[in-house]
Design an enzyme around this catalytic site. Sequence first.
Site, mmCIF file in Angstrom:
data_model
loop_
_atom_site.group_PDB
_atom_site.id
_atom_site.type_symbol
_atom_site.label_atom_id
_atom_site.label_comp_id
_atom_site.label_asym_id
_atom_site.label_seq_id
_atom_site.Cartn_x
_atom_site.Cartn_y
_atom_site.Cartn_z
ATOM 1 N N LYS A 110 -6.422 4.552 7.962
ATOM 2 C CA LYS A 110 -5.339 5.413 7.490
ATOM 3 C C LYS A 110 -5.764 6.878 7.444
ATOM 4 O O LYS A 110 -4.956 7.770 7.705
ATOM 5 C CB LYS A 110 -4.850 4.929 6.127
ATOM 6 C CG LYS A 110 -4.169 3.568 6.221
ATOM 7 C CD LYS A 110 -3.602 3.091 4.901
ATOM 8 C CE LYS A 110 -2.878 1.753 5.107
ATOM 9 N NZ LYS A 110 -2.257 1.256 3.870
ATOM 10 N N SER B 253 0.788 -1.238 0.000
ATOM 11 C CA SER B 253 0.000 0.000 0.000
ATOM 12 C C SER B 253 0.816 1.283 0.000
ATOM 13 O O SER B 253 0.272 2.361 -0.194
ATOM 14 C CB SER B 253 -0.954 0.009 1.207
ATOM 15 O OG SER B 253 -0.236 0.049 2.422
#
Length: 351
Positions: free
Chosen positions: A279, A234
């Site tokens: 996140k 990611s």
Amino acid sequence: MKKALFTVVIPLLIVFFLAFYKLDYYIMKPGSAYDVSQFVTVDGGDQDDSGSLSLMTVAMAPATPLTFVIAYFREFEEIMEMEEVRQEEEDEEEYSVRQFKLMTDSQFNALFVAFKKANLPYTIEYNGITVLNVLSGGAADGKLRPGDEIVEIDGKLINRTEELTKILSKKTLNEEVKLVINRNEELLDKTLTLKEIPGEEHNRVGIGITYSESKSIKTDPLVNVNAENIGGPSAGLMFTLEILNQLLDEDLSKGYNIAGTGEMHEDGTVGRIGGIEKKVVAAHEDGMEIFFAPDDEITENMKKLNPNIKTNYEAAVETAKKIKTDMQIVPVKNIDDALNYLRNLSPKETK
């Protein structure tokens, strides 16, 4: 005396059980923002920037009874079943190997895309096939391990996955194959007797592993990447942007604290990732001002499996509203979306 000892030991055992006994679940929660420049250095690159480009992490750990209960009552902590985290038959070692391979592939793609964008020279080397998972009961069970690299089969050097597939497609049940593998920088000879691949519906014969191509990239100028503790793919988008930021004679950050997430593919598209909500929360808590979120495509098959599924961008915007952040959420389908946004961004005014 015995009663006193009993009243001390039993509570300690209960506390130990609640805090340390591992359940068959994982807990995912917001992690932190990390300035990518601490992981990436371009030889002679431009590092005199006023802002920052940060990758985002989530914290992932096996659940204990205590953390399970805590996560149940916290909105941005997620309880995940084992099969949601690990692949079928994947143990802890295989999971770690797969995460490491995803990370190294992410770094490869970041370098590849960045150097193509910067029109600078690079060469690609193919180093064999990395074993990710050894299927129980398959031909490789007990002979190969996760992380092994297959470099030769029946005397033929193997560089690409299609080369391995082509050779194995001509083999029959109980036929022997001779492999040369690289295990921890040591070459080993292994002889396998081919079996039907466990779990296959069509009785296909093979060595019973999942695998991925092992490749590396050499660039000019040299780029040093030290991110072994960052698992998974990611961080690819932010690695790509940081490499470009150091390669190019411009400050892409324009003085802002910029974070983002998304897998970088070789064609420059930004792929969907897990844990986007966590996140966004972590980026907000760490003072980020701009957040890049993958604007991924939701296919019909994905909708059938989960009618309520959202794109990463949609989920990020929804989370940003919930936590009432002023952080700007920016959708990106590819590296050009991110670069165009940054190049059109007015420099941050200094106070």
